[in-house]
Motif scaffolding. Structure first.
Motif: not given
Ligand code: MN
Ligand code: GTP
Ligand code: MN
Length: 616
Positions: A237, A257, A279, A283, A304
């Protein structure tokens, strides 16, 4: 010229070589390693080579320390139980330290870079005492890229070093490719738990004080106090989203993302789809989906993060900078995500905060019927009568991408794949229909900029609250979000022909009935939505134009063999003007947060929506 690995013919397994015989001649890297070692005062320095032997050494050490527990039912697999306070990303402790606070924008925490460096330097002083400092050279994306995206993480966590083995291309090969002068992102990480002589360690060292700081101006990341993946595996991230988004703004590309999948229709036509969902909103599941409709094939490219660049053909191409999956465990099983189960069944996987069965396997909520007895994520006995779930809701599996049985062969192609469609999506119990197609690129940007979702356990804080999560990037935009929207619009303008840009869609797998059921079965059945998307791209599927975009008619969606009542189908596709009228003021106040910096075309999109809804 790149130096070869032979130049570094030093036994990197010997920790004593740390500074006296480093396996590189990269002067800036060496100077920085020396500086950090001086500041943090580790007992030894280990340059990670990425070898099998190193993986075995790290995991054996972690088992001896009590950080990892073997998972004997799966080959070469281990379970970590974190400190119960160190289980998710800490958004309120995440900082974008740009020179000008305006450049961090209203959605990020900002602190002046000098002040942050001073504060954190104080915290880092002696913070690795009694520990080993691992030097982890890594590359985000293919090593064969024209300009490989290097990083080096210095960390006092063996768990991080082992996880980086799975999540990134790392070690000797990377160091060799870096040669003596390649640019790299400096990533400094300490769990912030120095050991005094004779002091015994705890299984999961961490510090109550946490900072996840980004210096976009210097392309640098400083992380302190947490061992949890999103806070500590700095290639992910921190680099591939926050720092990379700032680099992408400057260089004309995008860090998003997003999952990336390759879809083949029964006629053998190939499409590439990316999806940006917040999140814990699906995904990883969509990336590995097993279609329920005959003749369709899905292959995985990423679950991701996607980096999007224009190709020579003028289209937007996506590549996955990662080398592994760091997936949400609960809810994953052979019915929902069989390909994730097959990936981890091959072993070589680190689990975090899941439960352990009596026969030495992992278990989590959503994996069928609960066994009569488990050891829960806090190491306690657990039975189906226990009050708390056996696994933390944000427990994770960390597993190599190459083990995915449906991995597309293009996954390591530095050019990536040309994107046909971008899906935005979130977790909304009401209002948002199953799928909507944007009218054009700017309308698609509007959809992304107003994306909303109920919060999940992936970040600390309250769960189930609706918040705006633009492009699913709210916690990951490394600069002012209004400028980021402007960058999306600019990418559309930069296209040689807007027709070459991907079509944008908005999906919601999570709409609920009045009695609280999910209206749509989701998972493999989402292939039916992908089919409609493809048929729209081909100009074949029917749609109705609604105030919010093009939606499928109930007849246009293939629901053959699906156990879904007509009422539920209508409810999941419904665009209810009353619900949308409630959404409008929320978008208004969201946009108002950005003041003059918000691109005016987004206000124009909102005005047009209001007109179509008849609310103005
Ligand atoms: Mn993620
Ligand atoms: P991060 O890795 O945190 O970025 O999340 P993600 O977007 O990869 O989420 P993931 O695919 O791991 O899904 C998170 C949770 O949503 C899991 O518990 C899934 O079981 C659930 N989920 C995923 N897809 C669907 C779906 O189509 N329908 C429903 N009802 N749940 C889903
Ligand atoms: Mn995921």
């Amino acid at each position: 010229a790149a130096e070869t690995a032979a130049d570094s013919a030093v036994d990197t397994a010997d920790p004593a070589v740390g500074l006296t015989h480093p396996p590189t001649r990269h002067h800036r890297l060496l100077a920085w390693v020396g500086e950090v070692a001086e500041l943090t005062d580790p007992d030894q320095i280990v340059w990670c080579d990425g070898s099998r032997a190193e993986w075995e050494r790290l995991t054996a050490e972690l088992v001896a320390f009590g950080t990892l527990v073997p998972v004997p039912a799966k080959p070469d697999s281990f379970l970590a139980r974190t400190d119960p306070t160190d289980v998710a990303r800490v958004e309120e402790r995440t900082f974008i330290c740009s020179e000008d606070p305006e450049d961090a924008g209203p959605t990020n925490n900002w602190t002046a870079p000098d002040y942050m460096r001073e504060t954190m330097t104080g915290l880092y002083r002696g913070s690795m005492r009694g520990r080993t400092m691992y030097v982890v050279p890594f590359c985000m994306g293919s090593l064969d890229a024209d300009e490989p995206m290097f990083g080096v993480e210095l960390t006092d966590s063996a768990y991080v070093a082992a996880s980086m083995h799975i999540m990134t291309r790392m070690g000797t090969e990377v160091l060799a490719k870096m040669g003596s002068s390649a640019d790299f992102v400096k990533c400094l990480h300490s769990v912030g738990a120095p050991l005094e002589p004779g002091q015994s360690d705890v299984p999961w060292p961490c510090n109550e004080t946490k900072y996840i700081s980004h210096f976009p101006g210097d392309r640098e990341i400083w992380s302190f106090g947490s061992g949890y993946g999103g806070n500590s595996l700095l290639g992910k991230k921190c680099y591939a989203l926050r720092i990379a988004s700032a680099i992408g703004r400057d260089e004309g590309w995008m860090a998003e993302h997003m999952l990336i999948l390759r879809l083949t229709s029964p006629e053998g036509r190939v499409y590439h789809v990316t999806g940006a969902f917040p999140s814990a909103c699906g995904k990883t599941n969509l990336a590995m989906l097993e279609p329920t409709i005959p003749g369709w094939k899905v292959e995985t490219l990423g679950d991701d993060i996607a980096w999007l660049r224009f190709g020579e053909d003028g289209r937007l191409w996506a590549s996955n900078p990662e080398y592994g999956f760091f997936g949400v465990a609960p809810g994953t099983d052979y019915h929902t995500n069989p390909n994730a189960m097959r990936t981890i069944a091959k072993g070589h996987t680190l689990f975090t905060n899941v439960a352990l069965t009596d026969d030495g396997d992992v278990w989590w909520e959503g994996m069928g019927e609960a066994p009569a007895h488990l050891i829960d994520w806090k190491g306690r006995d657990w039975t189906p009568d226990s009050e708390e779930p056996s696994s933390h809701p944000n427990s994770r599996f960390c597993t190599p991408i190459k083990q995915c049985p449906v991995l597309a062969e293009q996954y390591d192609d530095p050019r990536g794949v040309p994107i046909d469609a971008i899906l935005f999506g979130g977790r909304r119990a009401t209002t948002i229909p199953l799928v909507t197609q944007a009218r054009d690129w700017v309308h698609g940007v509007y959809m992304g900029a107003t994306l909303s979702s109920e919060t999940t356990a992936a970040a600390t804080g309250e769960v189930g609250v609706v918040r705006r999560d633009p492009m699913a990037m709210l916690p990951f935009i490394g600069y002012n979000a209004a400028d980021y929207f402007g960058h999306w619009i600019a990418m559309g303008k930069a296209a040689t022909d807007e027709a070459l840009m991907p079509q944008v869609f908005y999906v919601n797998w999570f709409r609920r009935s009045e009695d609280g059921r999910f209206l749509w079965p989701g998972f493999g059945e989402n292939s039916r939505v992908l089919k409609w998307v493809v048929e729209r791209l081909e100009g074949r599927a029917e749609a109705v134009e609604t105030p919010i975009g093009y939606c499928p008619t109930p007849a246009a969606l293939d629901v053959d063999g699906l156990d879904l009542t007509e009422a539920d189908l209508e409810a999941v596709l419904k665009v209810d003007p009353a619900e949308w009228a409630e959404e409008v003021p929320l978008v208004e106040s969201w946009f108002a947060r950005f003041g003059d910096r918000l691109p005016t075309v987004l206000w124009a999109e909102l005005d047009a929506l209001k007109q179509r809804l008849g609310t103005q």
